[in-house]
Design a protein around this motif. Structure first.
Motif, mmCIF file in Angstrom:
data_model
loop_
_atom_site.group_PDB
_atom_site.id
_atom_site.type_symbol
_atom_site.label_atom_id
_atom_site.label_comp_id
_atom_site.label_asym_id
_atom_site.label_seq_id
_atom_site.Cartn_x
_atom_site.Cartn_y
_atom_site.Cartn_z
ATOM 1 N N VAL A 79 -1.633 -2.999 -1.937
ATOM 2 C CA VAL A 79 -2.916 -2.131 -2.161
ATOM 3 C C VAL A 79 -3.976 -2.372 -3.128
ATOM 4 C CG1 VAL A 79 -1.811 -0.212 -0.969
ATOM 5 C CG2 VAL A 79 -1.573 -0.189 -3.397
ATOM 6 N N ALA A 80 -5.184 -2.129 -3.027
ATOM 7 C CA ALA A 80 -5.770 -2.313 -4.266
ATOM 8 C C ALA A 80 -6.126 -1.063 -4.798
ATOM 9 C CB ALA A 80 -7.248 -2.966 -3.690
ATOM 10 N N MET A 81 -6.081 -0.898 -6.225
ATOM 11 C CA MET A 81 -6.351 0.424 -6.851
ATOM 12 C C MET A 81 -7.625 0.450 -7.702
ATOM 13 S SD MET A 81 -3.214 1.924 -6.264
ATOM 14 C CE MET A 81 -2.647 2.889 -7.466
ATOM 15 N N VAL A 82 -8.445 1.469 -7.846
ATOM 16 C CA VAL A 82 -9.338 1.560 -8.534
ATOM 17 C C VAL A 82 -9.185 2.803 -9.213
ATOM 18 C CG1 VAL A 82 -12.080 1.559 -8.504
ATOM 19 C CG2 VAL A 82 -11.124 -0.076 -6.809
ATOM 20 N N ASP A 83 -9.346 2.765 -10.274
ATOM 21 C CA ASP A 83 -9.029 3.805 -11.411
ATOM 22 C C ASP A 83 -7.875 4.826 -10.811
ATOM 23 O OD1 ASP A 83 -11.304 3.495 -12.628
ATOM 24 O OD2 ASP A 83 -12.557 4.410 -11.378
ATOM 25 N N GLY A 84 -6.810 4.160 -10.434
ATOM 26 C CA GLY A 84 -5.593 4.617 -10.165
ATOM 27 C C GLY A 84 -5.470 5.297 -8.827
ATOM 28 N N ILE A 85 -6.530 5.092 -7.715
ATOM 29 C CA ILE A 85 -6.727 5.476 -6.434
ATOM 30 C C ILE A 85 -6.811 4.396 -5.496
ATOM 31 C CG2 ILE A 85 -7.907 6.845 -4.624
ATOM 32 C CD1 ILE A 85 -9.153 8.356 -7.393
ATOM 33 N N VAL A 86 -5.773 4.258 -4.442
ATOM 34 C CA VAL A 86 -5.903 3.279 -3.272
ATOM 35 C C VAL A 86 -7.366 3.337 -2.701
ATOM 36 C CG1 VAL A 86 -4.973 2.641 -1.231
ATOM 37 C CG2 VAL A 86 -3.434 3.438 -3.076
ATOM 38 N N ARG A 87 -7.773 2.017 -2.766
ATOM 39 C CA ARG A 87 -9.255 1.961 -2.218
ATOM 40 C C ARG A 87 -9.189 0.925 -1.079
ATOM 41 N NH1 ARG A 87 -11.520 6.804 -3.091
ATOM 42 N NH2 ARG A 87 -11.894 7.064 -5.501
ATOM 43 N N GLN A 127 -10.951 -9.603 -3.224
ATOM 44 C CA GLN A 127 -9.875 -9.936 -4.310
ATOM 45 C C GLN A 127 -8.417 -9.823 -3.481
ATOM 46 O OE1 GLN A 127 -10.575 -7.636 -8.123
ATOM 47 N NE2 GLN A 127 -12.586 -7.276 -7.107
ATOM 48 N N LEU A 128 -8.399 -8.875 -2.658
ATOM 49 C CA LEU A 128 -7.149 -8.875 -1.858
ATOM 50 C C LEU A 128 -6.854 -10.151 -1.140
ATOM 51 C CD1 LEU A 128 -7.552 -5.164 -0.278
ATOM 52 C CD2 LEU A 128 -5.726 -6.125 -1.914
ATOM 53 N N LEU A 129 -7.824 -10.946 -0.753
ATOM 54 C CA LEU A 129 -7.690 -12.160 0.222
ATOM 55 C C LEU A 129 -7.164 -13.181 -0.880
ATOM 56 C CD1 LEU A 129 -10.027 -12.528 2.812
ATOM 57 C CD2 LEU A 129 -7.814 -12.130 3.203
ATOM 58 N N GLN A 130 -7.538 -13.077 -2.122
ATOM 59 C CA GLN A 130 -7.667 -14.080 -2.956
ATOM 60 C C GLN A 130 -6.266 -13.783 -3.741
ATOM 61 O OE1 GLN A 130 -10.990 -13.905 -5.621
ATOM 62 N NE2 GLN A 130 -12.049 -15.109 -4.419
ATOM 63 N N TYR A 131 -5.704 -12.661 -3.729
ATOM 64 C CA TYR A 131 -4.309 -12.103 -4.339
ATOM 65 C C TYR A 131 -3.579 -13.002 -3.540
ATOM 66 C CZ TYR A 131 -0.567 -9.800 -6.149
ATOM 67 O OH TYR A 131 0.858 -9.516 -6.821
ATOM 68 N N VAL A 132 -3.440 -12.515 -1.829
ATOM 69 C CA VAL A 132 -2.645 -13.050 -1.002
ATOM 70 C C VAL A 132 -2.388 -14.732 -1.333
ATOM 71 C CG1 VAL A 132 -2.324 -13.537 1.370
ATOM 72 C CG2 VAL A 132 -3.040 -11.373 0.376
ATOM 73 N N ILE A 171 -3.920 -4.644 -8.063
ATOM 74 C CA ILE A 171 -3.196 -5.030 -6.905
ATOM 75 C C ILE A 171 -1.828 -4.848 -6.967
ATOM 76 C CG2 ILE A 171 -2.614 -6.410 -4.822
ATOM 77 C CD1 ILE A 171 -5.721 -7.618 -5.487
ATOM 78 N N GLU A 172 -1.046 -3.811 -6.088
ATOM 79 C CA GLU A 172 0.505 -3.833 -6.269
ATOM 80 C C GLU A 172 1.039 -3.667 -4.568
ATOM 81 O OE1 GLU A 172 1.273 0.730 -7.089
ATOM 82 O OE2 GLU A 172 0.250 -0.338 -8.891
ATOM 83 N N SER A 225 -1.220 -15.667 -5.248
ATOM 84 C CA SER A 225 -0.002 -15.021 -5.904
ATOM 85 C C SER A 225 0.902 -14.641 -4.873
ATOM 86 C CB SER A 225 -0.342 -13.736 -6.577
ATOM 87 O OG SER A 225 -1.373 -13.753 -7.495
ATOM 88 N N TRP A 226 0.683 -14.076 -3.854
ATOM 89 C CA TRP A 226 1.807 -13.675 -2.947
ATOM 90 C C TRP A 226 2.180 -15.058 -2.031
ATOM 91 C CZ3 TRP A 226 2.700 -14.330 2.460
ATOM 92 C CH2 TRP A 226 3.473 -13.417 3.107
ATOM 93 N N ALA A 227 1.382 -15.805 -1.603
ATOM 94 C CA ALA A 227 1.733 -16.780 -0.785
ATOM 95 C C ALA A 227 2.522 -18.009 -1.492
ATOM 96 C CB ALA A 227 0.658 -17.892 0.000
#
Length: 151
Positions: free
Chosen positions: A38-46, A78-83, A6-7, A86-88
């Motif tokens: 964005v969540a990247m899987v194998d270098g591609i935004v998914r 995973q995106l919600l957990q990252y927010v 995630i980046e 980490s982000w919050a």
């Protein structure tokens, strides 16, 4: 579960953003004043999540979407957990808010599993704010549910 990286990005993946919010005008109304991750899987935004600070200590998840072929693999979670994890904290956020339609039970379940609690119902929000009717699962999306999570 896919290996996800995630980046933060300023390259906005509109094909994904419009899956969650079909109005490009609405997306453009919040994307430039928000953080887009964005969540990247194998270098591609998914997958993508867009978070916007509302006050010094609160923020709203404005958009959350995962490419259809990659749905139900834990990427949105995973995106919600990252927010939340980490982000919050990095942004001094103690309350996260998310709004979703009443016509899609999947997202509502995910938000509740991730600790969001229903705060209010905004009746006919999608009828008032979108020029075209939105249909999900054969049901017109009319009402908006507002959920919050205390961190």
């Amino acid at each position: 579960m896919d290996m996800v990286h995630i980046e933060k990005t300023t390259y906005y993946p509109y094909s994904l953003l419009l899956l969650a919010d079909p109005s490009e005008e609405m997306v453009n109304g919040y994307i430039y004043s928000s953080d887009c991750l964005v969540a990247m899987v194998d270098g591609i935004v998914r997958g993508v999540v867009v978070v916007q600070k509302q006050t010094e200590e609160s923020a709203e998840v404005m958009n959350l979407a995962v490419e259809e072929a990659f749905q139900r693999r834990g990427i949105a979670r995973q995106l919600l957990q990252y927010v939340s994890d980490s982000w919050a904290p990095a942004n001094g956020i103690t309350i996260l808010r998310v709004c979703t339609g009443t016509s899609a039970p999947g997202p509502l379940m995910l938000y509740q599993q991730e600790g969001f609690d229903l705060k209010e119902l905004d009746r006919d929000y999608f009828v008032r704010h979108y020029p075209e009717p939105i249909f999900e699962n054969g049901v017109q999306c009319r009402h908006r549910l507002i959920l919050e999570k205390e961190l």
